[in-house]
Each structure stands twice: as structure tokens, then as C-alpha cells.
Scaffold this motif. Sequence first.
Motif, PDB file in Angstrom:
ATOM      1  N   CYS A 220       0.737  -1.170  -0.032  1.00 36.23           N
ATOM      2  CA  CYS A 220       0.028   0.034  -0.011  1.00 36.23           C
ATOM      3  C   CYS A 220       0.875   1.400  -0.118  1.00 36.23           C
ATOM      4  O   CYS A 220       2.167   1.536   0.348  1.00 36.23           O
ATOM      5  CB  CYS A 220      -0.953   0.099   1.032  1.00 36.23           C
ATOM      6  SG  CYS A 220      -0.329   0.565   2.573  1.00 36.23           S
TER       7      CYS A 220
ATOM      8  N   HIS B 209      -4.474  -1.993  10.253  1.00 34.72           N
ATOM      9  CA  HIS B 209      -4.048  -1.756   8.733  1.00 34.72           C
ATOM     10  C   HIS B 209      -4.916  -2.765   7.929  1.00 34.72           C
ATOM     11  O   HIS B 209      -4.855  -4.067   8.126  1.00 34.72           O
ATOM     12  CB  HIS B 209      -2.636  -1.998   8.845  1.00 34.72           C
ATOM     13  CG  HIS B 209      -1.906  -1.796   7.395  1.00 34.72           C
ATOM     14  ND1 HIS B 209      -1.794  -0.321   7.151  1.00 34.72           N
ATOM     15  CD2 HIS B 209      -1.389  -2.218   6.529  1.00 34.72           C
ATOM     16  CE1 HIS B 209      -1.468  -0.307   5.876  1.00 34.72           C
ATOM     17  NE2 HIS B 209      -1.142  -1.393   5.445  1.00 34.72           N
ATOM     18  N   ASN B 210      -5.613  -2.300   6.954  1.00 40.16           N
ATOM     19  CA  ASN B 210      -6.206  -3.005   5.982  1.00 40.16           C
ATOM     20  C   ASN B 210      -6.424  -2.369   4.663  1.00 40.16           C
ATOM     21  O   ASN B 210      -7.324  -2.520   3.734  1.00 40.16           O
ATOM     22  CB  ASN B 210      -7.658  -3.347   6.531  1.00 40.16           C
ATOM     23  CG  ASN B 210      -8.546  -1.957   6.935  1.00 40.16           C
ATOM     24  OD1 ASN B 210      -7.963  -0.843   6.355  1.00 40.16           O
ATOM     25  ND2 ASN B 210      -9.721  -2.195   7.290  1.00 40.16           N
ATOM     26  N   THR B 211      -5.370  -1.523   4.165  1.00 38.94           N
ATOM     27  CA  THR B 211      -5.587  -0.819   2.781  1.00 38.94           C
ATOM     28  C   THR B 211      -4.929  -1.574   1.609  1.00 38.94           C
ATOM     29  O   THR B 211      -5.102  -1.228   0.651  1.00 38.94           O
ATOM     30  CB  THR B 211      -5.036   0.712   2.931  1.00 38.94           C
ATOM     31  OG1 THR B 211      -3.660   0.672   3.351  1.00 38.94           O
ATOM     32  CG2 THR B 211      -5.973   1.362   4.136  1.00 38.94           C
TER      33      THR B 211
ATOM     34  N   HIS C  74      -6.454  -8.376   6.594  1.00 42.98           N
ATOM     35  CA  HIS C  74      -6.846  -7.350   7.713  1.00 42.98           C
ATOM     36  C   HIS C  74      -6.004  -7.511   9.029  1.00 42.98           C
ATOM     37  O   HIS C  74      -5.990  -8.757   9.259  1.00 42.98           O
ATOM     38  CB  HIS C  74      -8.433  -7.341   7.965  1.00 42.98           C
ATOM     39  CG  HIS C  74      -9.018  -6.832   6.897  1.00 42.98           C
ATOM     40  ND1 HIS C  74      -9.887  -5.711   7.027  1.00 42.98           N
ATOM     41  CD2 HIS C  74      -9.448  -7.528   5.697  1.00 42.98           C
ATOM     42  CE1 HIS C  74     -10.471  -5.574   5.651  1.00 42.98           C
ATOM     43  NE2 HIS C  74     -10.315  -6.814   4.963  1.00 42.98           N
TER      44      HIS C  74
ATOM     45  N   SER D 208       0.750   3.887   1.845  1.00 47.11           N
ATOM     46  CA  SER D 208       0.829   4.264   3.297  1.00 47.11           C
ATOM     47  C   SER D 208       2.404   3.725   3.497  1.00 47.11           C
ATOM     48  O   SER D 208       3.138   4.259   4.314  1.00 47.11           O
ATOM     49  CB  SER D 208      -0.060   4.072   4.401  1.00 47.11           C
ATOM     50  OG  SER D 208      -1.255   4.472   4.000  1.00 47.11           O
TER      51      SER D 208
END
Length: 87
Positions: free
Chosen positions: A39, A78-80, A73, A41
Motif C-alpha cells: 500500500c 491496517h487493511n488498505t 486485515h 502508506s
Amino acid sequence: MSEPVEVRHEKGARRVVVTWDDGHVSSLPLDYLRSWCPCASCQGHEPVHRYLGLSGQEMTHIEAVGNDALAPHWADGHNTALYTFRL
């Protein structure tokens, strides 16, 4: 490209196991998956991904996204990230 036929989150072993239609089995430790989080982030917008060196992260669950990715997940919220099967 091979397609996954089964994805298992083995909580006790702290890994995700993917069985592919060509018979190959990929066993991916949770620390490895979280440390290569794709991701923005975690990776920013650089063209080359970097290993984050995270350990001890727990995955609460993992779900399919369409026909070409998985979305883990994590217990820290955090799960993006989308982990494409190509990745």
C-alpha cells in the motif's frame, strides 16, 4: 499465469498458504506479508518496494478482492493493501 484454487490463513502457524492450479503451494509467513505491504502508506510512491522488517503482526482475516487479489486485515487496524496474485 497460475490461478489460486485455495487460500488458507493458518493462524496457529502464522502463515497464509496458497495452492495454485498448477499444483504449486506457496507458504507465506505473516511477518513476510506485512513487511512487503504494497500500500501507498507503507511504500510511498516509489517505483521499487522496500522490505519494512515488521514482526509480530497478527492477521485477523483475509478476503478475496475480485478475481485477482487478496486483502489482509491486520490486528493493528491496517487493511488498505491489495496483494495481487501477480505480486
